[in-house]
Motif scaffolding. Structure first.
Motif, short mmCIF file in Angstrom:
data_model
loop_
_atom_site.label_atom_id
_atom_site.label_comp_id
_atom_site.label_asym_id
_atom_site.label_seq_id
_atom_site.Cartn_x
_atom_site.Cartn_y
_atom_site.Cartn_z
N ILE A 106 0.82 -1.22 0.00
CA ILE A 106 0.00 0.00 0.00
C ILE A 106 0.86 1.27 0.00
O ILE A 106 0.37 2.36 0.22
N LEU A 129 3.20 2.54 1.98
CA LEU A 129 3.32 3.35 3.20
C LEU A 129 4.68 3.15 3.85
O LEU A 129 4.82 3.20 5.06
N ARG A 187 -6.22 2.86 -0.71
CA ARG A 187 -6.05 2.59 0.72
C ARG A 187 -7.35 2.81 1.48
O ARG A 187 -8.00 3.83 1.32
N GLY A 188 -7.66 1.85 2.32
CA GLY A 188 -8.85 2.01 3.16
C GLY A 188 -10.11 1.59 2.45
O GLY A 188 -11.07 1.16 3.06
N MET A 207 -5.66 -2.08 5.99
CA MET A 207 -4.63 -2.72 6.80
C MET A 207 -4.90 -2.47 8.28
O MET A 207 -5.28 -1.38 8.66
N PHE A 239 -3.26 -3.01 12.30
CA PHE A 239 -1.91 -3.08 12.85
C PHE A 239 -1.85 -3.85 14.16
O PHE A 239 -2.86 -4.22 14.76
N VAL A 253 -13.37 7.04 7.70
CA VAL A 253 -13.12 6.15 6.55
C VAL A 253 -14.28 6.25 5.56
O VAL A 253 -14.08 6.35 4.35
N LEU A 272 -14.28 9.53 3.75
CA LEU A 272 -13.25 9.63 2.73
C LEU A 272 -13.63 8.91 1.45
O LEU A 272 -13.31 9.36 0.35
N HIS A 273 -14.33 7.79 1.60
CA HIS A 273 -14.51 6.95 0.42
C HIS A 273 -15.94 6.92 -0.13
O HIS A 273 -16.16 6.50 -1.24
N LYS A 280 0.01 6.33 11.05
CA LYS A 280 0.07 5.29 10.02
C LYS A 280 -1.34 4.77 9.71
O LYS A 280 -1.70 4.56 8.56
N ARG A 298 -3.12 7.15 7.52
CA ARG A 298 -2.67 7.03 6.13
C ARG A 298 -3.26 5.79 5.48
O ARG A 298 -3.67 5.81 4.33
N ALA A 299 -3.30 4.69 6.26
CA ALA A 299 -3.82 3.44 5.73
C ALA A 299 -5.31 3.54 5.42
O ALA A 299 -5.84 2.79 4.62
N LYS A 300 -5.99 4.47 6.08
CA LYS A 300 -7.41 4.69 5.80
C LYS A 300 -7.64 5.32 4.44
O LYS A 300 -8.75 5.35 3.95
#
Lengths: 330, 357
Positions: free
Chosen positions: A57, A59, A90-91, A96, A98, A118, A121-122, B257, B260-262
């Motif tokens: 991705i 990062l 991404r997302g 991802m 963690f 999220v 954003l999308h 992080k 950003r991953a979102k």
């Protein structure tokens, strides 16, 4: 299930350019994941598992850089996308989660709002009310009791298990085609671990996601994975279906990993260990990266291992291994 | 929240008492005596005795302190020995200028320092980062008086005759007369020299703005630019460096992080996820630098010829004007206590992990 892989990683190399030299964290990795399949990336700390995932991705933090390779996702090479084009992936299509759930959530923002972000954003066409509904539904889906109230919690008001559920909810919010889980259970205690694993499996079944599951816990691998790729010092040393790998581990490193799992009820004076440590990723010795720690090399008196690096060879159908011991079998 | 503020206010009472005692004791410990300072060296013994009696300086020190406390509680800060009028009137004359200067300097420090720090962290290790940090390091190492003199020289002498010329002293141009705002509003009040009305109208820029006097506002503001920059440069540099290091630390955190991953844009990551977390130590620094700002105001006022607390305090210490020294010290301390309270309240808003109980 189609046979076309969802994700195909080819010859991926991610290097860190430091003052001490170039650290080859990921050095020529190849694998693929199909829809609805769980691929486990296994290996000890610092073998490049997480860097492989972050490279997919894009990062990777400075001074790290992807220097070579392709990451084909749904027919498109992601490495050709620029920074802002990657944010669309991404997302939404690849998400991802963690290792440390509580430090992975922003401490000053309510978890509901972090989830909401999220969606915001999308899904531009979703209004505030719809998003709120979806947030509550997601929290319910990952098994958080009293989701309306929990959405207003701050991360520090949640336990590790709860926080990891929130992270998973965030990961699946946009129903991604690929979920990358980087040691999602390492920081949790065992009973919570089992619940989280069940949850990921259930969601995989329901949504037909492809999952890359990063772990160093062979027990978790046995429970979760369809395919396993064992990584050592930035390369994949063995790649097989999970049954085949546990029945007949071929690479001496994999054998060592499996032998080191303690078995409940069985008494041992000492646990099996793999002697030595991973060689420096800056000046890698020529030959096989595992040679210096390999018992099999000594037993079979193989000179070649020290001078020439083996290729990843398909020794049996669907079972690849990077070791000179199986040169004739290929 | 209300109880939190109330409790903090009650807790500051002992602090205030301590300050009252210390300033009282310290002024009495100063060598020299107020009589000789006011009536000069040739004053006779009799004249001094009469003088001391008049200001109650002949009584035992404990009694003096008791009277001082009693008066203080009633809001009476005493009479200036040097000017022979109430200290309150001196405060109303002098404090507004200092307050206006300090607030503007702080505004300058925050408004310039935080963006500089942000830029520096965002473009970490680039030429922008190095450039801003060079500016910040020069700024933090430059003495206020030297910077003040250089600014005055450059803007008033070198740039003379260009549109960029700025006045190097005073708070308004000669001949500039700004009507007090309450008169402009047509209020028929005759303010005493020590009232809230007088206090507000003594803040040149605020008064001009309230009175709707645009030319006066512009003139007052132009006079304040150089003192503001001179006084604000050190806190600005400190804030810039703090913002940078704090933001860099936060940008390495796991939740960044995650953001950003979102799929969040980099600007969104920095401004929405990292910024608020990074602001926590910066807020503390802002509160602390307000304290040094008040002391820096003394030098700035001297250089730029502003009639503020700084110069009044300086004169009062030289003149052994006990009541004035005490009053100004206590006021500065109270302001400091209030600012610290505000910082604590702000902390609660910024960081939900801080529990009130």
């Amino acid at each position: 299930m189609t046979d076309e892989p969802m994700l195909k990683v080819e010859n991926l190399r991610t290097y860190f350019f430091t003052r001490g030299g170039t650290v080859k964290a990921v050095d020529g990795v190849n694998f693929e994941v199909k829809r609805g399949q769980v691929l486990a990336l296994v290996g000890e700390s610092g073998c490049g598992k997480s860097m492989t995932a972050l490279s997919i991705i894009q990062l990777v933090d400075k001074p790290g850089k992807i220097v070579e390779g392709t990451v084909i996702f749904d027919g498109e090479n992601l490495l050709e996308r620029n920074r802002s084009q990657m944010t669309e992936i991404r997302g939404k299509r690849i998400s991802m989660i963690f290792q440390e759930p509580r430090s992975s959530l922003n401490p000053v923002i309510r978890v509901g709002k972090q989830l909401d972000e999220v969606l915001k954003l999308h899904y531009e066409d979703m209004d505030k009310h719809e998003r709120r509904q979806r947030v509550i539904q997601l929290l319910k889906d990952v098994g958080i009791p009293d989701p309306e109230r929990r959405a207003n919690n701050y991360p520090h008001e949640m336990s590790g298990g709860m926080a990891q559920r929130v992270m998973i909810a965030m990961g699946i919010a946009c129903e991604p085609e690929l979920l990358i889980a980087d040691e999602p259970t390492t920081a949790l205690d065992v009973t919570i671990q089992a619940q989280v694993l069940d949850l990921i499996r259930k969601l995989r079944d329901e949504m037909q996601m492809a999952v890359i599951f990063i772990t160093h816990d062979m027990g978790v691998v046995a429970e979760m994975a369809d395919d396993v790729a064992v990584m050592y010092a930035g390369t994949i040393v063995e790649h097989a279906a999970v049954g085949s790998l546990f029945e007949e581990p071929m690479h001496p490193y994999t054998q060592g990993l499996i032998a080191s799992i303690p078995i409940l009820g069985e008494f041992k004076d000492r646990l099996e260990v793999i002697p030595g440590t991973v060689p420096s990723l800056i000046d890698m010795p020529p030959g096989c990266r595992f040679a210096s720690r390999c018992k099999a090399r000594v037993e079979h008196n193989l000179e070649k291992c020290l001078h020439e690096e083996p290729e990843l060879l398909e020794v049996r159908e669907g079972h690849q291994v990077r070791c000179w011991l199986y040169e004739e079998n290929a | 929240m209300g109880t939190f503020i109330l409790r903090r206010l009650i807790l500051s009472i002992p602090v205030l008492l301590g300050i009252l005692f210390l300033t009282f004791a310290l002024t009495r410990l100063l060598p020299g005596d107020p009589c000789r300072a006011a009536l000069q060296e040739k004053a006779t013994e009799e004249a001094c005795n009469a003088f001391n009696q008049r200001y109650g300086l002949d009584r035992p020190i404990t009694v003096q302190f008791k009277i001082y406390l009693q008066d203080f509680v009633q809001g009476d800060l005493g009479t200036s020995i040097k000017y022979n009028y109430s200290v309150m009137r001196l405060i109303v004359e002098r404090l507004p200028t200092t307050l206006e200067l300090s607030i503007m300097a702080m505004f300058f420090a925050v408004a310039v320092g935080i963006p500089l720090g942000l830029l520096s962290a965002y473009y970490h290790n680039s030429s922008i980062d190095i450039g801003t940090m060079v500016i910040a390091n020069i700024g933090v190492s430059m003495p206020v008086f030297w910077l003040g003199l250089m600014l005055a020289y450059f803007f008033a002498v070198v740039l003379k005759g260009t549109p960029f010329v700025l006045p190097p002293s005073g708070s308004q141009s000669p001949g500039m007369q700004i009507q007090p705002f309450y008169e402009a509003w047509g209020l028929n009040i005759e303010p005493a020299r020590s009232s809230v009305w007088a206090f507000i109208s003594n803040m040149t820029i605020t008064n001009a703005a309230l009175a709707g006097d645009w030319a006066g506002f512009k003139d007052g503001f132009r006079h304040m630019i150089l003192p503001m920059v001179a006084l604000g440069t050190i806190p600005m540099s400190i804030i810039a460096r703090m913002t940078r290091s704090s933001l860099l630390e936060v940008l390495g955190q796991n939740y960044v992080k995650t953001a950003r991953a979102k799929g969040a844009y980099e600007r969104n990551v920095v401004l929405n996820h990292a910024f608020r977390n990074a602001m926590l130590p910066v807020v503390t620094i802002i509160g602390l630098s307000l304290g040094s700002l008040l002391s820096g105001a003394l030098l700035t006022e001297t250089i730029f010829g502003l009639a503020g607390v700084g110069s009044a305090l300086y004169d009062a210490i030289n003149g052994r004007d006990y009541t004035v020294v005490q009053a100004f010290t206590v006021i500065i301390a109270v302001i400091f206590v209030i600012i610290n309270l505000l910082v604590d309240v702000l902390y609660v808003f910024l960081d939900p992990r801080i529990r009130l109980n």
